[in-house]
Design an enzyme around this catalytic site. Sequence first.
Site, PDB file in Angstrom:
ATOM      1  N   ASN A  13     -11.372   1.739   3.163  1.00 40.08           N
ATOM      2  CA  ASN A  13     -10.728   3.253   4.077  1.00 40.08           C
ATOM      3  C   ASN A  13     -11.599   4.390   3.477  1.00 40.08           C
ATOM      4  OD1 ASN A  13      -8.718   2.656   6.335  1.00 40.08           O
ATOM      5  ND2 ASN A  13      -7.630   1.644   4.500  1.00 40.08           N
ATOM      6  N   LEU A  92       4.482  10.007  -3.889  1.00 34.76           N
ATOM      7  CA  LEU A  92       4.248  11.437  -4.299  1.00 34.76           C
ATOM      8  C   LEU A  92       5.495  12.275  -3.750  1.00 34.76           C
ATOM      9  CD1 LEU A  92       0.506  11.622  -3.029  1.00 34.76           C
ATOM     10  CD2 LEU A  92       1.268  11.678  -5.526  1.00 34.76           C
ATOM     11  N   ASN A 106      -2.353  10.304   5.326  1.00 31.51           N
ATOM     12  CA  ASN A 106      -2.101   9.001   4.732  1.00 31.51           C
ATOM     13  C   ASN A 106      -2.404   8.087   5.810  1.00 31.51           C
ATOM     14  OD1 ASN A 106      -1.453   6.955   3.006  1.00 31.51           O
ATOM     15  ND2 ASN A 106       0.416   6.516   3.839  1.00 31.51           N
ATOM     16  N   HIS A 108      -1.182   4.031   6.963  1.00 29.55           N
ATOM     17  CA  HIS A 108      -0.347   2.996   6.611  1.00 29.55           C
ATOM     18  C   HIS A 108      -0.273   2.037   7.585  1.00 29.55           C
ATOM     19  CE1 HIS A 108       3.849   1.736   5.210  1.00 29.55           C
ATOM     20  NE2 HIS A 108       4.024   1.353   6.469  1.00 29.55           N
TER      21      HIS A 108
HETATM   22  C1  GRF Z   1      -5.077  -1.572   3.137  1.00 34.32           C
HETATM   23  O1  GRF Z   1      -4.183  -2.579   3.472  1.00 34.32           O
HETATM   24  C2  GRF Z   1      -4.410  -0.263   3.780  1.00 34.32           C
HETATM   25  O2  GRF Z   1      -3.520  -0.555   4.937  1.00 34.32           O
HETATM   26  C3  GRF Z   1      -3.659   0.281   2.881  1.00 34.32           C
HETATM   27  O3  GRF Z   1      -4.017   0.251   1.320  1.00 34.32           O
HETATM   28  C4  GRF Z   1      -4.748  -1.089   1.617  1.00 34.32           C
HETATM   29  C5  GRF Z   1      -6.224  -1.232   0.951  1.00 34.32           C
HETATM   30  O4  GRF Z   1      -6.985  -0.362   1.557  1.00 34.32           O
HETATM   31  N1  GRF Z   1      -3.568   1.558   3.052  1.00 34.32           N
HETATM   32  P1  GRF Z   1      -8.288  -0.087   0.959  1.00 34.32           P
HETATM   33  O5  GRF Z   1      -9.161  -0.981   1.134  1.00 34.32           O
HETATM   34  O6  GRF Z   1      -8.259   0.303  -0.554  1.00 34.32           O
HETATM   35  O7  GRF Z   1      -8.629   1.397   1.629  1.00 34.32           O
END
Ligand code: GRF
Length: 195
Positions: A13, A92, A106, A108
């Site tokens: 992400n 947090l 965030n 989720h």
């Molecule tokens: C993903 O499953 C996302 O839904 C959650 O954290 C997991 C890993 O995300 N927020 P990333 O590849 O480290 O961004």
Amino acid sequence: KRVAILISGGGSNMVTLVDSMTGDHPARPCLVLSNNAEAGGLAKARARGIPTAVVDHRPYKGDRPAFENALAAAIAPHGADIICLAGFMRVLTAGFVTPWQGQMLNIHPSLLPKYRGLNTHARAIEAGDNEAGCTVHEVTAELDDGPILGQARVPIHEGDSPEQLAARVLKQEHALYPAVLKRFAAGDRTPITLG
Ligand code: GRF
């Protein structure tokens, strides 16, 4: 706007957010911080020339405020206007969140308010839901709560494993989070829905 991105793992992400902040986009990444020195996302951030920091939570075991003070101190020199949590796996408290409230996002992996917390995909499958998805929301001191800024929906197929569903949702996360951040950084908090 300057954006600090907090990660704990691979940072997929984070990568999509960073790669979206180009051209006329009103924001630029100023820091990628992880609580995990082994997080794969740190190398991806460095490869993109973005300052990185690590604040390992383990030395602060049992003293969450001290960990959060260390987080705040690591972020402060980078002049962040916005914090994006992206696969950041530490809770947090109000001590950290309150000063950032309204400027912290965030993502989720569920259609909030359903399935706050962990193991969201297995829970949706178990419940027999026919759709799942992800949510970008403003962070408050309540876990996985706060005003919703965007959602993306995906179908749950018969026989889906949690891993298959997670992969389908993750693709949507990578579409949703950059779309929300671009609007948010321009001062637009109108919720959006994809899929
Ligand atoms: C993903 O499953 C996302 O839904 C959650 O954290 C997991 C890993 O995300 N927020 P990333 O590849 O480290 O961004």
